[in-house]
Design a protein around this motif. Sequence first.
Motif: not given
Length: 307
Positions: A11, A15, A221, A224, A226
């Motif tokens: 994460i 980001s 993933h 997530n 993102l």
Amino acid sequence: MNFIEAIITTIIFVSLFLIIRKLVRGKISAKIQYTLWLIVAVKLLTVFIPMPESNFSIMNIQTYLLDRIETKEDTQKPDTILQNEKIQNTIATDNVNTMVSEKEHIVKQFFITKDIILSNLWKLYLLGIGLILTKIILDNSRLYGFLKNNRVKYNSLDSILPVYLVDGLETPFLYGRSIYIPTKLAADQRKMKHILAHENCHYMQGDYIWGLVREICLTLHWYNPLIWIAVKYAKQDAELACDERSIKCLGENERISYAETLVNLIISQHHVKDLLALSTSMSGNKKGIRERIIMITKKPKTLLSVL
């Protein structure tokens, strides 16, 4: 790295990358911007979500509690009562056993609850991977079957790859090592020239491989949000890099005409399933095409334009 640390690491990393991408956008070439996604891919493929290990052990709990109690008793025991040790040993032992039993039960319940939660999270994670893989396989199997049953070979000297015309397609795209184009576009030779240049550039960029890498990252993933956003931006950067390369192949005199072709290929909207597709599409929604048109028509001078 444990289960929670692996999630937090991905994460934070993604980001930071998305922030950096926004800061450098337009200041470096589309090719370099797209190449930077290699860093993200390597990171996501090397950060595994490990199976949670059980922290529960009766012997460890007993040892921990007995050490705590014995240490506490030894520090509080005055020299004047040492002679009474033998008399008090039996009572002390019973008290210690009772205390250990009570605390052991509390600690045991804590570890059992923690293990159950982590175990269920791991099962949910594996279930998510299974569902994503199933959808990818089914969607691409249906697409391949449709293409195989409806394609017609198109002979072109402008392509290093096999080209097929297909009725019912919404947009041209590269799928595997073949190019598929809606039959309705075949009559316009200028559009065909731009489309073939674009899709061949996708092939030369290795996007038929990078598409698979993106799907693997997304599958591993999936939890997530993102990563879903990152995949969307990575696909957009692939198109920007391909536009840049296509214009170099076509020549500067085709820049505006190429942009007009993109405008004519706008589709209504993209769906989540587009992120799971292994194809690379020249078209896009209005927002995506708008960004590409701006980059093409502005012909920006970048810091690394020589590359």
